[in-house]
Motif scaffolding. Structure first.
Motif, PDB file in Angstrom:
ATOM      1  N   LEU A   1       0.837  -1.208   0.000  1.00 56.88           N
ATOM      2  CA  LEU A   1       0.000   0.000   0.000  1.00 56.88           C
ATOM      3  C   LEU A   1       0.871   1.258   0.000  1.00 56.88           C
ATOM      4  N   LEU A   2       1.974   1.225   0.755  1.00 53.36           N
ATOM      5  CA  LEU A   2       2.874   2.379   0.744  1.00 53.36           C
ATOM      6  C   LEU A   2       3.531   2.540  -0.615  1.00 53.36           C
ATOM      7  N   ALA A   3       3.816   1.427  -1.287  1.00 56.05           N
ATOM      8  CA  ALA A   3       4.386   1.520  -2.631  1.00 56.05           C
ATOM      9  C   ALA A   3       3.366   2.064  -3.613  1.00 56.05           C
ATOM     10  N   HIS A   4       2.123   1.698  -3.454  1.00 55.33           N
ATOM     11  CA  HIS A   4       1.075   2.186  -4.356  1.00 55.33           C
ATOM     12  C   HIS A   4       0.874   3.684  -4.217  1.00 55.33           C
ATOM     13  N   HIS A 137      -4.340   3.391  10.040  1.00 55.05           N
ATOM     14  CA  HIS A 137      -4.779   2.292  10.898  1.00 55.05           C
ATOM     15  C   HIS A 137      -4.109   0.982  10.497  1.00 55.05           C
ATOM     16  N   LEU A 138      -3.954   0.759   9.188  1.00 58.71           N
ATOM     17  CA  LEU A 138      -3.310  -0.474   8.733  1.00 58.71           C
ATOM     18  C   LEU A 138      -1.848  -0.530   9.162  1.00 58.71           C
ATOM     19  N   VAL A 139      -1.144   0.593   9.006  1.00 58.32           N
ATOM     20  CA  VAL A 139       0.270   0.620   9.371  1.00 58.32           C
ATOM     21  C   VAL A 139       0.438   0.397  10.874  1.00 58.32           C
ATOM     22  N   ARG A 140      -0.399   1.010  11.680  1.00 61.31           N
ATOM     23  CA  ARG A 140      -0.277   0.843  13.132  1.00 61.31           C
ATOM     24  C   ARG A 140      -0.598  -0.594  13.553  1.00 61.31           C
TER      25      ARG A 140
END
Length: 252
Positions: A1-4, A137-140
């Motif tokens: 997701l961070l790459a996207h 929220h996903l990263v945490r």
């Protein structure tokens, strides 16, 4: 997701995806690979030099040294370390390589994820570090899971490494601790070729079945069928063909 969203490079995302794929493949191989179930026809390797040998009271099969009966799988497993509920399978001589690869690749994936989150989320101070609520929220949540996985898998790696260095599996170590004989060392370290095989070192890093130099020694038993085949090969190799010259005389 961070790459996207452009917060990390695509190559970093690709490397992380490859590590996760190898971890998943190792998990599947550990689940579906025979851990070293001892067949009913198993006999000791040096049966002529043995007056007695251990038998399993549950499955009535020969019980090689360091093997144990798994009450969950209802079978004896050669060089059994433990029954892993995450794999729904025992960990033994047949799938120890895949289990070790799973641990190391999962640990590397968790460490890589935490490293990415630290650099590109928690310590990101540039103006481009704007995340939507779902990403936050996903990263945490993944950070909490990654920290738990890192510590849990680290303990598993230490446990397996200790077993390889001492030659004592988890079950045997617990039995010795209960009997107060943990300091008694009568086992030899497990050679890495007895785990990863005698193939190229490159094959050690992939979840493919290892090729063992001496299958019977590693698994601790032999079957009458293999004994018969070995005797037939020995008899064939002992026959020296005769060469007959043109005069009809045999040359030995």
């Amino acid at each position: 997701l961070l790459a996207h969203t452009g917060h990390i490079w695509g190559i970093v995302s690709g490397i992380y995806g490859t590590i996760c794929a190898l971890a998943l493949a190792s998990h599947v191989k550990t689940m579906f690979t025979d851990p070293g179930a001892i067949p009913q026809a198993a006999v000791p390797i040096e049966i002529a030099n043995r007056a007695t040998h251990a038998m399993c009271v549950h499955c009535q099969t020969y019980k090689p040294p360091s093997s144990h009966h798994c009450r969950i799988c209802n079978r004896c497993v050669s060089r059994m370390d433990h029954h892993c509920p995450w794999m729904n399978n025992c960990i033994g001589a047949g799938n120890l390589k895949h289990f070790i690869l799973f641990l190391y690749y999962t640990w590397t994936a968790a460490f890589t994820a935490l490293w990415i989150f630290t650099l590109d989320y928690f310590f990101c101070v540039s103006e481009s570090c704007v995340f939507n609520p779902m990403t936050m929220h996903l990263v945490r949540a993944m950070t909490v899971i990654g920290i738990f996985a890192l510590f849990f898998i680290s303990s598993m790696i230490i446990n397996v490494t200790y077993g390889i260095m001492t030659g004592i599996g988890t079950i045997d170590r617990l039995q010795k601790r209960a009997e107060g004989k943990l300091d008694v060392v009568d086992d030899e370290p497990i050679d890495l070729t007895d785990i990863f095989g005698i193939g190229s070192y490159l094959t050690w890093f992939f979840p493919i079945d290892p090729l063992f130099e001496d299958y019977d020694r590693i698994f601790g038993y032999v079957t009458p069928q293999r004994i018969l085949r070995q005797q037939q090969r020995d008899n064939q190799s002992s026959v020296v063909p005769k060469i007959v010259d043109v005069r009809g005389y045999a040359q030995v």
